[in-house]
Design a protein around this motif. Structure first.
Motif, PDB file in Angstrom:
ATOM      1  N   ARG A 127      18.113 -55.232 -35.773  1.00 22.49           N
ATOM      2  CA  ARG A 127      18.387 -55.632 -37.128  1.00 22.49           C
ATOM      3  C   ARG A 127      19.020 -57.043 -37.036  1.00 22.49           C
ATOM      4  NH1 ARG A 127      20.165 -50.455 -37.501  1.00 22.49           N
ATOM      5  NH2 ARG A 127      22.310 -51.091 -38.034  1.00 22.49           N
ATOM      6  N   ARG A 128      18.694 -57.791 -37.744  1.00 18.68           N
ATOM      7  CA  ARG A 128      19.310 -59.270 -38.133  1.00 18.68           C
ATOM      8  C   ARG A 128      20.846 -59.125 -38.448  1.00 18.68           C
ATOM      9  NH1 ARG A 128      17.187 -63.437 -42.622  1.00 18.68           N
ATOM     10  NH2 ARG A 128      18.449 -65.219 -41.943  1.00 18.68           N
ATOM     11  N   SER A 129      21.199 -58.291 -39.199  1.00 13.13           N
ATOM     12  CA  SER A 129      22.659 -58.179 -39.500  1.00 13.13           C
ATOM     13  C   SER A 129      23.604 -58.112 -38.214  1.00 13.13           C
ATOM     14  CB  SER A 129      23.054 -56.923 -40.424  1.00 13.13           C
ATOM     15  OG  SER A 129      22.331 -55.754 -39.922  1.00 13.13           O
ATOM     16  N   ILE A 130      22.772 -57.043 -37.166  1.00 21.61           N
ATOM     17  CA  ILE A 130      23.422 -56.844 -36.064  1.00 21.61           C
ATOM     18  C   ILE A 130      23.695 -58.196 -35.232  1.00 21.61           C
ATOM     19  CG2 ILE A 130      23.365 -55.774 -33.721  1.00 21.61           C
ATOM     20  CD1 ILE A 130      22.151 -53.319 -35.188  1.00 21.61           C
ATOM     21  N   ALA A 131      22.447 -59.078 -35.256  1.00 20.70           N
ATOM     22  CA  ALA A 131      22.670 -60.371 -34.609  1.00 20.70           C
ATOM     23  C   ALA A 131      23.569 -61.309 -35.240  1.00 20.70           C
ATOM     24  CB  ALA A 131      21.281 -61.211 -34.783  1.00 20.70           C
ATOM     25  N   GLN A 132      23.679 -61.225 -36.595  1.00 20.18           N
ATOM     26  CA  GLN A 132      24.690 -61.849 -37.303  1.00 20.18           C
ATOM     27  C   GLN A 132      26.120 -61.452 -36.898  1.00 20.18           C
ATOM     28  OE1 GLN A 132      23.280 -61.259 -41.301  1.00 20.18           O
ATOM     29  NE2 GLN A 132      22.109 -63.122 -41.209  1.00 20.18           N
ATOM     30  N   GLU A 133      26.550 -60.204 -36.877  1.00 20.30           N
ATOM     31  CA  GLU A 133      27.568 -59.783 -36.409  1.00 20.30           C
ATOM     32  C   GLU A 133      27.874 -60.208 -34.892  1.00 20.30           C
ATOM     33  OE1 GLU A 133      27.672 -55.491 -36.833  1.00 20.30           O
ATOM     34  OE2 GLU A 133      27.346 -55.681 -39.042  1.00 20.30           O
ATOM     35  N   LEU A 134      27.018 -60.282 -33.867  1.00 21.95           N
ATOM     36  CA  LEU A 134      27.222 -60.676 -32.614  1.00 21.95           C
ATOM     37  C   LEU A 134      27.623 -62.197 -32.449  1.00 21.95           C
ATOM     38  CD1 LEU A 134      24.428 -59.216 -30.679  1.00 21.95           C
ATOM     39  CD2 LEU A 134      26.719 -58.782 -30.021  1.00 21.95           C
ATOM     40  N   CYS A 135      27.076 -62.793 -33.241  1.00 25.31           N
ATOM     41  CA  CYS A 135      27.417 -64.141 -33.484  1.00 25.31           C
ATOM     42  C   CYS A 135      28.889 -64.521 -33.980  1.00 25.31           C
ATOM     43  CB  CYS A 135      26.211 -65.141 -34.471  1.00 25.31           C
ATOM     44  SG  CYS A 135      24.692 -65.137 -33.671  1.00 25.31           S
ATOM     45  N   ASP A 136      29.015 -63.697 -35.263  1.00 27.59           N
ATOM     46  CA  ASP A 136      30.376 -63.919 -35.951  1.00 27.59           C
ATOM     47  C   ASP A 136      31.570 -63.400 -35.108  1.00 27.59           C
ATOM     48  OD1 ASP A 136      28.906 -65.086 -38.178  1.00 27.59           O
ATOM     49  OD2 ASP A 136      29.112 -63.120 -39.045  1.00 27.59           O
ATOM     50  N   ALA A 137      31.202 -62.647 -34.049  1.00 30.83           N
ATOM     51  CA  ALA A 137      32.151 -62.001 -33.235  1.00 30.83           C
ATOM     52  C   ALA A 137      32.363 -62.677 -32.024  1.00 30.83           C
ATOM     53  CB  ALA A 137      32.045 -60.573 -32.683  1.00 30.83           C
ATOM     54  N   GLY A 138      31.566 -64.071 -31.626  1.00 28.42           N
ATOM     55  CA  GLY A 138      31.626 -64.927 -30.642  1.00 28.42           C
ATOM     56  C   GLY A 138      30.727 -64.393 -29.256  1.00 28.42           C
TER      57      GLY A 138
ATOM     58  N   VAL B 299      13.682 -72.027 -34.808  1.00 25.21           N
ATOM     59  CA  VAL B 299      13.917 -70.901 -35.435  1.00 25.21           C
ATOM     60  C   VAL B 299      15.323 -70.624 -35.269  1.00 25.21           C
ATOM     61  CG1 VAL B 299      13.557 -69.609 -33.392  1.00 25.21           C
ATOM     62  CG2 VAL B 299      13.196 -68.592 -35.734  1.00 25.21           C
ATOM     63  N   ARG B 300      16.167 -69.868 -36.410  1.00 23.86           N
ATOM     64  CA  ARG B 300      17.408 -69.424 -36.338  1.00 23.86           C
ATOM     65  C   ARG B 300      17.561 -68.388 -35.094  1.00 23.86           C
ATOM     66  NH1 ARG B 300      20.263 -69.058 -41.661  1.00 23.86           N
ATOM     67  NH2 ARG B 300      20.912 -67.410 -40.729  1.00 23.86           N
ATOM     68  N   LEU B 301      18.870 -68.458 -34.696  1.00 20.72           N
ATOM     69  CA  LEU B 301      19.384 -67.497 -33.449  1.00 20.72           C
ATOM     70  C   LEU B 301      19.269 -66.162 -34.150  1.00 20.72           C
ATOM     71  CD1 LEU B 301      20.378 -66.962 -31.002  1.00 20.72           C
ATOM     72  CD2 LEU B 301      22.781 -67.296 -31.784  1.00 20.72           C
ATOM     73  N   ASP B 302      19.482 -65.925 -35.184  1.00 20.55           N
ATOM     74  CA  ASP B 302      19.457 -64.535 -35.762  1.00 20.55           C
ATOM     75  C   ASP B 302      18.162 -63.928 -36.010  1.00 20.55           C
ATOM     76  OD1 ASP B 302      19.204 -65.925 -37.936  1.00 20.55           O
ATOM     77  OD2 ASP B 302      20.530 -64.916 -39.226  1.00 20.55           O
ATOM     78  N   LEU B 303      17.177 -64.827 -36.523  1.00 22.01           N
ATOM     79  CA  LEU B 303      15.800 -64.574 -36.658  1.00 22.01           C
ATOM     80  C   LEU B 303      15.150 -64.273 -35.076  1.00 22.01           C
ATOM     81  CD1 LEU B 303      14.665 -66.705 -39.437  1.00 22.01           C
ATOM     82  CD2 LEU B 303      15.065 -64.262 -39.569  1.00 22.01           C
ATOM     83  N   PHE B 304      15.377 -65.115 -34.266  1.00 19.40           N
ATOM     84  CA  PHE B 304      14.947 -65.181 -32.783  1.00 19.40           C
ATOM     85  C   PHE B 304      15.132 -63.426 -32.157  1.00 19.40           C
ATOM     86  CE2 PHE B 304      15.096 -65.570 -28.302  1.00 19.40           C
ATOM     87  CZ  PHE B 304      13.871 -65.982 -28.056  1.00 19.40           C
ATOM     88  N   LEU B 305      16.453 -63.515 -32.320  1.00 22.47           N
ATOM     89  CA  LEU B 305      17.106 -62.118 -31.603  1.00 22.47           C
ATOM     90  C   LEU B 305      16.441 -60.915 -32.160  1.00 22.47           C
ATOM     91  CD1 LEU B 305      20.797 -63.033 -31.135  1.00 22.47           C
ATOM     92  CD2 LEU B 305      19.130 -62.875 -29.487  1.00 22.47           C
ATOM     93  N   LYS B 306      16.109 -60.965 -33.424  1.00 11.12           N
ATOM     94  CA  LYS B 306      15.369 -59.800 -34.171  1.00 11.12           C
ATOM     95  C   LYS B 306      14.062 -59.781 -33.614  1.00 11.12           C
ATOM     96  CE  LYS B 306      14.130 -56.848 -37.473  1.00 11.12           C
ATOM     97  NZ  LYS B 306      12.839 -56.396 -37.051  1.00 11.12           N
TER      98      LYS B 306
END
Length: 91
Positions: free
Chosen positions: A16-27, A2-9
């Motif tokens: 929210r998935r968008s927050i997970a994506q922001e965390l990843c994009d920010a390292g 499963v994708r990391l962002d979906l797992f975190l959500k």
């Protein structure tokens, strides 16, 4: 897998998935000690570290779920370490 962002959500570690994506994009999301993109495939046994400002959480993935399954979020991971760091002054 499963994708990391979906797992975190799904695990409710983030709201929210968008927050997970922001965390990843920010390292600020590490998988097995390496920075990870939102689409990184997560599997059972992976260690994920999230850096939320002064809070750092490390946990182990116990189970990955199909997006359609409903499961108690706390059954998906086990917290290995959690710590808070002092906030730095901008002086």
């Amino acid at each position: 897998f499963v994708r990391l962002d979906l797992f975190l959500k799904a695990s409710r570690l983030v709201k929210r998935r968008s927050i997970a994506q922001e965390l990843c994009d920010a390292g600020k999301a590490l998988v097995n000690g390496r920075e990870a993109k939102p689409a990184k495939e997560i599997k059972q046994g992976d260690h994920i570290t999230l850096l939320f400002g002064t809070r750092h959480i490390e946990f182990e993935v116990l189970d990955v779920l199909a997006p359609s399954k409903k499961i108690e979020p706390t059954l998906l991971y086990r917290v290995l370490a959690e710590k808070r760091t002092a906030q730095k002054d901008n002086v």
